[in-house]
Design an enzyme around this catalytic site. Structure first.
Site, PDB file in Angstrom:
ATOM      1  N   GLU A  32      -0.500 -10.633 -25.401  1.00  0.00           N
ATOM      2  CA  GLU A  32      -1.284  -9.459 -25.792  1.00  0.00           C
ATOM      3  C   GLU A  32      -2.367  -9.812 -26.814  1.00  0.00           C
ATOM      4  O   GLU A  32      -3.480  -9.300 -26.753  1.00  0.00           O
ATOM      5  CB  GLU A  32      -0.379  -8.353 -26.336  1.00  0.00           C
ATOM      6  CG  GLU A  32       0.441  -7.657 -25.277  1.00  0.00           C
ATOM      7  CD  GLU A  32      -0.394  -6.823 -24.304  1.00  0.00           C
ATOM      8  OE1 GLU A  32      -1.542  -6.446 -24.608  1.00  0.00           O
ATOM      9  OE2 GLU A  32       0.129  -6.539 -23.201  1.00  0.00           O
ATOM     10  N   ARG A  59      -7.606   6.829 -27.344  1.00  0.00           N
ATOM     11  CA  ARG A  59      -6.280   7.181 -26.811  1.00  0.00           C
ATOM     12  C   ARG A  59      -6.367   8.571 -26.194  1.00  0.00           C
ATOM     13  O   ARG A  59      -6.555   9.573 -26.893  1.00  0.00           O
ATOM     14  CB  ARG A  59      -5.222   7.123 -27.916  1.00  0.00           C
ATOM     15  CG  ARG A  59      -4.995   5.710 -28.440  1.00  0.00           C
ATOM     16  CD  ARG A  59      -4.550   4.767 -27.345  1.00  0.00           C
ATOM     17  NE  ARG A  59      -4.078   3.488 -27.872  1.00  0.00           N
ATOM     18  CZ  ARG A  59      -3.501   2.560 -27.146  1.00  0.00           C
ATOM     19  NH1 ARG A  59      -3.310   2.752 -25.851  1.00  0.00           N
ATOM     20  NH2 ARG A  59      -3.112   1.436 -27.696  1.00  0.00           N
ATOM     21  N   GLU A  80      -8.400  -4.578 -16.676  1.00  0.00           N
ATOM     22  CA  GLU A  80      -9.525  -3.894 -16.042  1.00  0.00           C
ATOM     23  C   GLU A  80      -9.773  -2.494 -16.610  1.00  0.00           C
ATOM     24  O   GLU A  80     -10.908  -2.074 -16.774  1.00  0.00           O
ATOM     25  CB  GLU A  80      -9.270  -3.812 -14.533  1.00  0.00           C
ATOM     26  CG  GLU A  80     -10.460  -3.334 -13.736  1.00  0.00           C
ATOM     27  CD  GLU A  80     -10.192  -3.427 -12.248  1.00  0.00           C
ATOM     28  OE1 GLU A  80     -10.158  -2.360 -11.605  1.00  0.00           O
ATOM     29  OE2 GLU A  80     -10.001  -4.549 -11.748  1.00  0.00           O
ATOM     30  N   GLU A 136      11.842   4.040 -26.594  1.00  0.00           N
ATOM     31  CA  GLU A 136      10.865   2.990 -26.884  1.00  0.00           C
ATOM     32  C   GLU A 136      11.193   2.261 -28.179  1.00  0.00           C
ATOM     33  O   GLU A 136      11.581   2.868 -29.171  1.00  0.00           O
ATOM     34  CB  GLU A 136       9.455   3.580 -26.993  1.00  0.00           C
ATOM     35  CG  GLU A 136       8.396   2.538 -27.282  1.00  0.00           C
ATOM     36  CD  GLU A 136       6.981   3.094 -27.344  1.00  0.00           C
ATOM     37  OE1 GLU A 136       6.061   2.290 -27.457  1.00  0.00           O
ATOM     38  OE2 GLU A 136       6.818   4.323 -27.276  1.00  0.00           O
ATOM     39  N   ARG A 159      19.455  16.927 -22.404  1.00  0.00           N
ATOM     40  CA  ARG A 159      18.606  16.006 -23.172  1.00  0.00           C
ATOM     41  C   ARG A 159      17.587  15.409 -22.208  1.00  0.00           C
ATOM     42  O   ARG A 159      17.958  14.819 -21.199  1.00  0.00           O
ATOM     43  CB  ARG A 159      19.426  14.877 -23.813  1.00  0.00           C
ATOM     44  CG  ARG A 159      20.418  15.348 -24.856  1.00  0.00           C
ATOM     45  CD  ARG A 159      19.717  15.742 -26.132  1.00  0.00           C
ATOM     46  NE  ARG A 159      20.683  16.011 -27.179  1.00  0.00           N
ATOM     47  CZ  ARG A 159      20.763  17.161 -27.822  1.00  0.00           C
ATOM     48  NH1 ARG A 159      19.950  18.154 -27.540  1.00  0.00           N
ATOM     49  NH2 ARG A 159      21.658  17.305 -28.790  1.00  0.00           N
ATOM     50  N   GLU A 206      -6.166  -9.025 -25.672  1.00  0.00           N
ATOM     51  CA  GLU A 206      -6.917  -7.972 -26.353  1.00  0.00           C
ATOM     52  C   GLU A 206      -7.979  -8.492 -27.316  1.00  0.00           C
ATOM     53  O   GLU A 206      -8.986  -7.823 -27.528  1.00  0.00           O
ATOM     54  CB  GLU A 206      -5.956  -7.030 -27.084  1.00  0.00           C
ATOM     55  CG  GLU A 206      -5.086  -6.234 -26.139  1.00  0.00           C
ATOM     56  CD  GLU A 206      -4.242  -5.185 -26.831  1.00  0.00           C
ATOM     57  OE1 GLU A 206      -4.313  -5.052 -28.076  1.00  0.00           O
ATOM     58  OE2 GLU A 206      -3.508  -4.479 -26.122  1.00  0.00           O
TER      59      GLU A 206
END
Length: 191
Positions: free
Chosen positions: A102, A74, A148, A129, A47, A106
């Site tokens: 965040e 992306r 940055e 995740e 795995r 953003e």
């Protein structure tokens, strides 16, 4: 047995047990593990999976009922995506603290009201995740503080627009698809 009992101990006939493992790759952001596991039938297989620190997704709802969105390129898919603000949880960082950070970084916005909605696992076949989704209301505009190497632009959309973009394939990012459905349900007081 209850259909919702999901622990491996309660489902030994489905569990895979780690026999050995090694780190196959370690980058600045992701790690790839390669494990040998024993299947329920006693056979052993490999795995490979990505270790990810987790992330947050913010559904920023403005007072007029529109939603603050982002357009961002992306690289893996070589295209610009429509997304909710989101970001990686730093080591030992609380998810809500990360969401507030965040949103500010953003978009420049802060929020006076936060509500945890759910946790999703967006790539269960090859990654650990998880994404914690938060609704942010009482938004106050400010100046974005982009990293940055981060380039994005913000815009507003209505929830019917978001749902139409999901339906027509203009939005395909899984966190944004799920977040759009959550917004629809929460605002119609179905959830």
């Amino acid at each position: 047995m209850d259909k919702l009992t999901l622990s491996p101990d309660a489902n030994p006939h489905l569990a895979e047990i780690k026999v050995s493992g090694e780190l196959a790759y370690s980058g600045s952001f992701l790690k790839v593990e390669k494990d040998i596991v024993r299947l329920p039938d006693a056979n052993q297989v490999t795995r490979e999976y990505i270790k990810h620190p987790g992330a947050v997704v913010i559904l920023p709802l403005l007072d007029d009922g529109t939603v603050l969105m982002e357009r961002q390129f992306r690289y893996p898919l070589n295209q610009v995506f429509i997304e909710f603000p989101a970001g990686k949880i730093d080591p030992d960082e609380d998810a809500l603290v990360c969401a507030k950070r965040e949103l500010l970084e953003e978009t420049g916005y802060t929020a006076t009201e936060w509500r945890y909605l759910c946790t999703i696992h967006n790539a269960i076949a090859y990654s650990d995740e998880h994404l914690d989704i938060f609704l942010a209301k009482g938004l106050v505009a400010g100046k974005a503080q982009l990293d940055e190497e981060e380039f994005l632009e913000t815009f507003t959309a209505t929830i019917p627009e978001l749902l139409d973009w999901v339906r027509t394939g203009k939005i395909t990012d899984v966190k944004t698809v799920i977040g759009s459905f959550w917004l629809q349900k929460v605002l119609s007081e179905n959830w």
